[in-house]
Motif scaffolding. Structure first.
Motif, mmCIF file in Angstrom:
data_model
loop_
_atom_site.group_PDB
_atom_site.id
_atom_site.type_symbol
_atom_site.label_atom_id
_atom_site.label_comp_id
_atom_site.label_asym_id
_atom_site.label_seq_id
_atom_site.Cartn_x
_atom_site.Cartn_y
_atom_site.Cartn_z
ATOM 1 N N GLU A 267 -17.427 -12.785 47.071
ATOM 2 C CA GLU A 267 -18.460 -13.827 46.990
ATOM 3 C C GLU A 267 -17.808 -15.205 47.000
ATOM 4 O OE1 GLU A 267 -22.154 -15.392 44.160
ATOM 5 O OE2 GLU A 267 -21.148 -13.486 43.728
ATOM 6 N N VAL A 268 -18.259 -16.034 47.920
ATOM 7 C CA VAL A 268 -17.764 -17.410 48.030
ATOM 8 C C VAL A 268 -18.882 -18.341 47.573
ATOM 9 C CG1 VAL A 268 -16.772 -19.171 49.534
ATOM 10 C CG2 VAL A 268 -16.324 -16.741 49.989
ATOM 11 N N GLU A 269 -18.609 -19.088 46.511
ATOM 12 C CA GLU A 269 -19.635 -19.955 45.943
ATOM 13 C C GLU A 269 -19.829 -21.205 46.797
ATOM 14 O OE1 GLU A 269 -19.847 -19.133 41.275
ATOM 15 O OE2 GLU A 269 -18.180 -20.403 41.857
ATOM 16 N N GLY B 31 -12.334 -11.892 42.261
ATOM 17 C CA GLY B 31 -13.325 -12.740 41.607
ATOM 18 C C GLY B 31 -13.944 -13.725 42.578
ATOM 19 N N LYS B 32 -14.886 -14.507 42.086
ATOM 20 C CA LYS B 32 -15.561 -15.482 42.931
ATOM 21 C C LYS B 32 -14.578 -16.510 43.465
ATOM 22 C CE LYS B 32 -20.103 -15.088 40.730
ATOM 23 N NZ LYS B 32 -21.191 -15.813 40.013
ATOM 24 N N LEU B 33 -14.743 -16.825 44.736
ATOM 25 C CA LEU B 33 -13.879 -17.803 45.387
ATOM 26 C C LEU B 33 -14.688 -19.046 45.719
ATOM 27 C CD1 LEU B 33 -11.991 -15.497 47.926
ATOM 28 C CD2 LEU B 33 -11.267 -16.148 45.623
ATOM 29 N N LYS B 34 -13.980 -20.130 45.983
ATOM 30 C CA LYS B 34 -14.624 -21.324 46.500
ATOM 31 C C LYS B 34 -14.056 -21.608 47.881
ATOM 32 C CE LYS B 34 -11.411 -24.542 44.198
ATOM 33 N NZ LYS B 34 -10.597 -23.558 43.488
ATOM 34 N N PRO B 35 -14.807 -22.273 48.741
ATOM 35 C CA PRO B 35 -14.311 -22.545 50.093
ATOM 36 C C PRO B 35 -12.927 -23.197 50.057
ATOM 37 C CG PRO B 35 -16.612 -23.139 49.944
ATOM 38 C CD PRO B 35 -16.180 -22.793 48.548
#
Length: 292
Positions: A118-120, A47-51
């Motif tokens: 994908e990294v938001e 799933g989408k990751l964050k830094p």
């Protein structure tokens, strides 16, 4: 694997003395490819990751033969640290990144696999502490806090918070790893404040986010005058003192005075906040202190 299939088919063919082809049982891979080696990544999707997020990955080869051992895995992709069939991904910058792995058997390459992540982006917000929209008195400290969000969730990490505008506004912590600061405004009016978020890697410092500007209304301080003595006589020297609330340092505020009435020896003292005069008669004297 395709070359191995072809070799297996060729090896099953033979030419007898009669110069006629003979058929032997095929011992290689199945013709439908169902038992061919396949490199598989786990998990299959991320799933989408964050830094700053980390994810564990592993690779395996389905349908590998004993003679393929030992199998060597080679990983590639930004933020990947790997050892053998296992890898650790740490999301660093916003955007899409591809992680791939290839497997090399003892006889030939066994294939490869890849996954896209994908990294938001990080968003920075500035909050007042306490969170109000009330005006701030010039010279009075105002608490500010930077909040980092990605995908609607808070972001933690080692970042540098650079508060602006500087030096127009004095900040208790300018370039700091602490997201909180205290701002002191030296001018009245409306001032826009924002924060830049930077990240240091080695000797390189780069900006990863910048907040929207918030407006701070700055008002002049309140002035109060006191007289000593409070009930003077005619001909007695009177000392007036101006006091601002909140208190300000001398480099942020200046005073000047004016008076109306029958006085003598009137004037501002060396300390700008003080003024003295002597009343000539019983008529009222009006003294006004101005601050800038």
């Amino acid at each position: 694997a395709i070359q191995a299939e072809a070799l297996a088919i060729l090896s099953s063919l033979g030419l007898a003395k009669s110069q006629k082809f003979s058929s032997y049982p095929h011992k290689g891979l199945k013709l439908d490819g169902s038992d061919m080696p396949e490199v598989v990544l786990s998990p299959k999707t991320i799933g989408k990751l964050k830094p700053g997020d980390s994810v564990s990955l592993s690779a395996m080869v389905k349908n590998a033969k004993p003679e393929d051992a030992p199998i060597t895995f080679t990983w590639s992709g930004q933020g990947v640290k790997a050892k053998g069939a296992k890898a650790q991904l740490k999301a660093e910058k916003p955007g899409q990144l591809t992680i791939s792995v290839s497997a090399q058997g003892a006889r030939y390459p066994l294939g490869s696999a890849a996954i896209t992540v994908e990294v938001e982006a990080i968003k920075a917000l500035v909050q007042r502490v306490p969170n109000t929209s009330d005006p701030v008195a010039v010279g009075s400290p105002l608490g500010l806090k930077a909040v980092l969000m990605s995908g609607g969730k808070p972001v933690a990490g080692k970042y540098i918070f650079r508060w602006q505008p500087h030096p127009e506004v004095s900040f208790s912590s300018l370039d700091s790893n602490t997201p909180s600061t205290r701002a002191v405004f030296s001018k009245t009016g409306t001032t826009k404040v924002w924060v830049q978020v930077l990240e240091k890697k080695g000797d390189v410092v780069s900006t990863i986010a910048e907040s929207e500007q918030i407006e701070i209304r700055v008002e002049p301080p309140k002035l109060e005058l006191t007289a000593e003595p409070p009930e003077p006589y005619v001909g007695q020297e009177i000392f007036l003192t101006a006091k601002e609330t909140p208190g300000m340092s001398d480099d942020l505020i200046t005073f000047w005075w004016e008076s109306k009435g029958s006085t003598q020896s009137a004037g501002q003292l060396q300390e700008e906040r003080k003024y003295s005069y002597v009343a000539r008669d019983l008529k009222p004297v009006t003294v006004t202190a101005h601050a800038k």
